[in-house]
Design an enzyme around this catalytic site. Structure first.
Site, PDB file in Angstrom:
ATOM      1  CG  ASP A 120      51.978  26.941  -0.818  1.00 40.97           C
ATOM      2  OD1 ASP A 120      51.388  25.854  -0.758  1.00 40.97           O
ATOM      3  OD2 ASP A 120      52.778  27.235  -1.719  1.00 40.97           O
ATOM      4  CB  CYS A 162      46.085  30.338  -4.607  1.00 42.91           C
ATOM      5  SG  CYS A 162      45.339  31.795  -3.817  1.00 42.91           S
ATOM      6  CG  ASP A 163      51.035  30.168  -3.656  1.00 45.85           C
ATOM      7  OD1 ASP A 163      50.242  31.100  -3.811  1.00 45.85           O
ATOM      8  OD2 ASP A 163      52.022  30.241  -2.910  1.00 45.85           O
ATOM      9  CE  LYS A 164      53.200  25.006  -4.832  1.00 42.16           C
ATOM     10  NZ  LYS A 164      53.037  26.186  -3.985  1.00 42.16           N
ATOM     11  CB  CYS A 233      48.736  36.935  -0.567  1.00 43.42           C
ATOM     12  SG  CYS A 233      48.275  35.601   0.557  1.00 43.42           S
ATOM     13  CD  GLU A 511      56.006  28.697  -0.409  1.00 47.10           C
ATOM     14  OE1 GLU A 511      55.821  28.583  -1.629  1.00 47.10           O
ATOM     15  OE2 GLU A 511      55.160  29.201   0.351  1.00 47.10           O
ATOM     16  CB  SER A 537      56.984  31.995   0.304  1.00 45.28           C
ATOM     17  OG  SER A 537      56.002  32.958  -0.020  1.00 45.28           O
TER      18      SER A 537
END
Length: 638
Positions: A120, A162-164, A233, A511, A537
Site C-alpha cells: 500500500d 502486511c496489509d492485504k 512498517c 486508501e 491507512s
C-alpha cells in the site's frame, strides 16, 4: 546490445542436452492396499516428490503445506537479486525455511507455495491503489485453491505480514475448518537510529512543497526510513494490527505478533509454530475449534485496547465470514470500543508513539491481554493454537522468563519503561489515552462512517472531549487533485476537504494516505477535516472521516455536496458518538440532485469493477467486502 545477442549467446556448451536421465534411486514405500484404494493423484504425487529429490523411503510421513506471501529473490547472503514489492515479504522466506526444517526433523513432509502481495505504501497516490483491497479476496481465493490442491495435507501453516496479504492468509486459514492451521506473522522492521519512521517520511513531498522540509533532509530521511530489510512498517497500521488481531483470535502462538524481522526470536517462532501444527493434528484440533464467536469477540476487544487500524473493520468480518461465524456489526464495534480502554502507546496514535518492536518488547498481545483479563473483558476459555485455553496461555506468560527478559531489555537498552508502552487502565487514563473508533452518522453518512477519534489532535478537541467543526466544503473527485490543492495552498485552515467517488464503485475503495499524511505534518493540518467514501491507512491521523456510506456512486448524499457548502461535524471521543451533516439541513439535501460529474475513475480496472459489484451484493464494506456466493446467486436469480 545487438539483436544477434538477444537471439543467441554464442556458447557452444549450451547444446549439450540429454533427453533421458536415470531418475531417483530406490523404491517408494507403497503397499498393495494403496495401489488398489488410493487415488492415482496420491500415487503420482509421490512420484513427483521423489523426482524433486525427497528421500523415497521417507515418503510415508504426514504432509503439511506452508503458504506464504514471500516476494523478491535473495542471494544466500541476503543481498537482493530481484527486489520484492516491499520489506514485509522480503524476508518471510526465512520463516518458511525455519518451519519446513522443523517439520522435516519431526519426520513430516513440508510443501511450500506462494502468492505474493502488493504494498500500500508503494501504490499510495497511484492507480495501483485501485487493486489493493480487491487483491485481498483474490489472494484468499488463491490460498484456498492451493490448500485444496494438496489433497494429502494434514495441516497448514500460513506465513504473511502486511496489509492485504495477512488478512487474505487469515481468511484462507479460517475457511480450512477441518484441518489444524497456525498463522505465522512476518514481524516488523526496525526504526532508524536517526531519521523519521516509515509513516512520517511519506509526507516528505507535501512538507517540501510547503517549505517545511529541505531537499537534503528528504533525501536522507527517505533513504533511512526502512531501517532493516524485512518486516512490516514500524507503526500500528493495518499490517501490525492484523498481526495483533491474528494472535488475539488464537490463530498464532502467544507473543508472535510484532516480532523483529530477521532476529533469532523471530525464526524461533516459526519453528515452534511448526511444532504446534503437528501437536494440533495429533490431538485432532482443527480451525473450527480455534475460531469461534468467543475468539472473534476477544479480537474486537484487543483491537480496541491497541487502538488499531480502522481497516480491520473490513478484515475481521471477512475472517469471521470465512470461518462460518457471525460477522461483527457496527453496533458490536461501537459497544466494544465504549467498554474497552486503549492501553497501548504506539505510532501513530501516541501520545509518545513507540515503534511496534518496542510494543513487542513490552509484551505485545499477551501483556495487553493480562490487563484485559483482570478487567473481565476476555473470554479466557477460548482455545488457541497452543492447544490450551487462553487462560492457561496467560498464566504462563505472566510468570515466564521471556516476559521478564524482554521487558528488562527494553528498559536497559532503549531506556523505555514497558509500563509506559503497554499501560494499566489507570495509567492510560491519566495520560489521556482514549478509545479508538467512532462511527458517525448524520445526513451525509446515513449508512455510517468511521473515524479513528483517538487520532484527532487533542489541541482541537474541547475540554468535554468533543471535537466540533463547522466549515466550508472543498470537494474533489480524485486524490491527486486534492493533494495538489494541499501542496499549492488552496486548502486553508478551517476547510473541510470532501473526496468523493473513491468508494468501491469508484476506485476500489482506495486508501488515501497521501492526503492524511500531508495534512498531519503541515503546521495547519489539524485545522482541516477530511470526509470521504474511501478508506484510510492504519497510520492515518487527524479528523479524517472515511467509509462514508452509501458511497457517492451508490446514490449516497455525499455525492450532492458542492464547493462552499457548510458542513457540521461532531465527534464525541468520550461516548464514541458523532455526526457529519450538511448544515443546510435534511430538507435541502433531499431536494438536491446528485452532482453531474459523479463517475468511476476512468482507470478503474474491470477486475476491480467486478469485485465492487460482488462485494456490494454480499454485504458491502460493513460486511467485510467478502464474496457471499449465496447472496450473489440470489441477486442473479432475481
Amino acid at each position: 546490445m545487438s539483436t544477434a545477442d538477444l537471439f543467441d549467446s554464442g556458447d557452444p556448451s549450451l547444446y549439450d542436452i540429454r533427453s533421458k536421465a536415470p531418475g531417483p534411486q530406490g523404491t517408494l514405500p507403497v503397499t498393495p492396499e494403496m495401489l488398489i484404494r488410493r487415488p492415482s493423484g496420491d500415487l503420482f504425487g509421490w512420484s513427483q516428490n521423489a523426482g524433486m529429490g525427497w528421500d523415497p523411503s521417507a515418503l510415508g510421513g504426514k504432509e503439511y503445506l506452508i503458504l506464504s506471501t514471500h516476494g523478491g529473490l535473495r542471494a544466500p547472503d541476503g543481498t537482493p537479486v530481484a527486489l520484492g514489492l516491499h520489506t514485509g515479504h522480503w524476508e518471510v522466506g526465512l520463516l518458511v525455511d525455519a518451519a519446513a526444517r522443523e517439520l522435516k526433523t519431526a519426520g513430516a513432509i513440508p510443501f511450500a507455495a506462494y502468492c505474493t502481495d502488493p504494498c500500500d505504501g508503494r501504490t499510495q497516490g497511484t492507480t495501483g491503489m485501485f487493486d489493493s483491497l480487491p487483491y485481498r479476496n483474490d489472494a484468499a481465493n488463491v490460498f484456498r485453491r492451493l490448500i485444496r490442491s494438496l489433497p494429502t495435507r494434514s495441516g497448514v501453516l500460513g506465513v504473511a505480514t502486511c496489509d492485504k496479504g495477512l488478512p487474505a492468509m487469515m481468511m484462507a486459514l479460517a475457511s480450512t475448518h477441518d484441518y489444524p492451521c497456525v498463522l505465522i506473522p512476518g514481524g516488523v522492521s526496525l526504526l532508524a537510529e536517526e531519521g523519521e519512521d516509515a509513516g512520517k517520511i511519506q509526507s516528505a513531498g507535501a512538507r517540501f512543497a510547503r517549505g517545511q522540509m529541505t531537499l537534503e533532509a528528504a533525501a536522507e530521511g527517505l533513504c533511512r526510513a526502512c531501517a532493516s530489510p524485512g518486516g512490516g512498517c514500524q507503526f500500528l497500521g493495518t499490517a501490525a494490527t492484523s498481526q495483533v488481531v491474528g494472535e488475539a483470535l488464537g490463530m498464532s502462538l502467544p507473543h508472535a505478533a510484532l516480532a523483529p524481522s530477521g532476529h533469532p526470536i523471530w525464526t524461533d517462532m516459526a519453528r515452534r509454530s511448526a511444532r504446534a501444527v503437528i501437536a494440533l493434528e495429533a490431538r485432532s484440533l482443527a480451525m473450527r475449534n480455534i475460531l469461534t464467536d468467543a475468539s472473534v469477540r476477544n479480537a474486537l476487544v484487543v483491537h480496541a485496547a491497541f487502538g488499531g487500524s480502522t481497516n480491520l473493520i473490513l478484515h475481521l468480518p471477512a475472517v469471521a465470514f470465512s470461518a462460518g461465524l457471525t460477522r461483527p456489526t457496527v453496533d458490536d464495534w461501537t459497544r466494544v470500543n465504549r467498554q474497552t480502554p486503549r492501553l497501548v502507546d504506539a505510532l501513530p496514535n501516541g501520545p509518545v508513539g513507540h515503534p511496534t518492536v518496542q510494543v513487542f518488547l513490552a509484551g505485545g498481545v499477551p501483556e495487553v491481554m493480562l490487563h484485559l483479563r483482570r478487567m473481565g473483558l476476555l473470554d479466557t476459555h477460548a482455545v488457541t493454537v497452543s492447544g490450551g485455553t487462553l487462560d492457561a496461555q496467560l498464566d504462563w506468560w505472566e510468570q515466564s522468563e521471556r516476559r521478564a527478559m524482554l521487558r528488562r531489555l527494553l528498559r536497559e537498552r532503549d531506556g523505555v519503561d514497558p509500563g509506559n508502552v503497554i499501560m494499566d487502565p489507570d495509567r492510560a487514563s491519566s495520560r489521556g489515552l482514549t478509545s479508538t473508533v467512532t462511527f458517525p452518522r448524520g445526513n451525509l453518512a446515513p449508512g455510517g462512517s468511521v473515524i479513528k477519534s483517538t487520532a484527532i489532535d487533542p489541541s482541537v478537541v474541547a475540554a468535554d472531549g468533543v471535537y466540533r467543526k463547522t466549515g466550508p466544503a472543498r470537494v474533489f473527485l480524485t486524490e491527486k487533485d486534492a493533494v495538489a490543492a494541499i501542496k499549492d495552498g488552496r486548502i486553508q485552515p478551517g476547510d473541510i476537504l470532501v473526496l468523493i467517488c473513491r468508494g468501491p464503485l469508484g476506485s476500489g475503495m482506495e486508501e488515501i494516505f497521501a492526503i492524511t499524511s500531508a495534512l498531519r505534518y503541515l503546521d495547519y493540518g489539524k485545522h482541516v477535516a477530511v470526509i470521504t467514501d474511501a478508506r484510510f491507512s492504519g497510520v492515518s491521523t487527524g479528523a479524517c472521516i472515511g467509509h462514508v456510506t452509501p458511497e457517492a456512486l451508490a446514490g449516497g448524499p455525499i455525492g450532492k455536496v458542492r464547493d462552499g457548502d457548510i458542513i457540521h461535524i461532531v465527534i464525541d471521543r468520550v461516548n464514541l458518538s458523532g455526526s457529519v451533516s450538511l448544515a443546510a439541513g435534511d430538507t435541502e439535501l433531499a431536494a438536491r440532485a446528485p452532482r453531474e460529474d459523479l463517475a468511476p475513475d476512468p482507470d478503474l480496472p474491470p477486475e476491480t469493477r467486478l469485485w465492487a459489484v460482488l462485494q456490494d451484493a454480499s454485504g458491502g464494506t460493513w460486511g467485510g467486502c467478502v464474496f457471499d456466493v449465496n447472496s450473489v446467486a440470489e441477486r442473479l436469480a432475481g
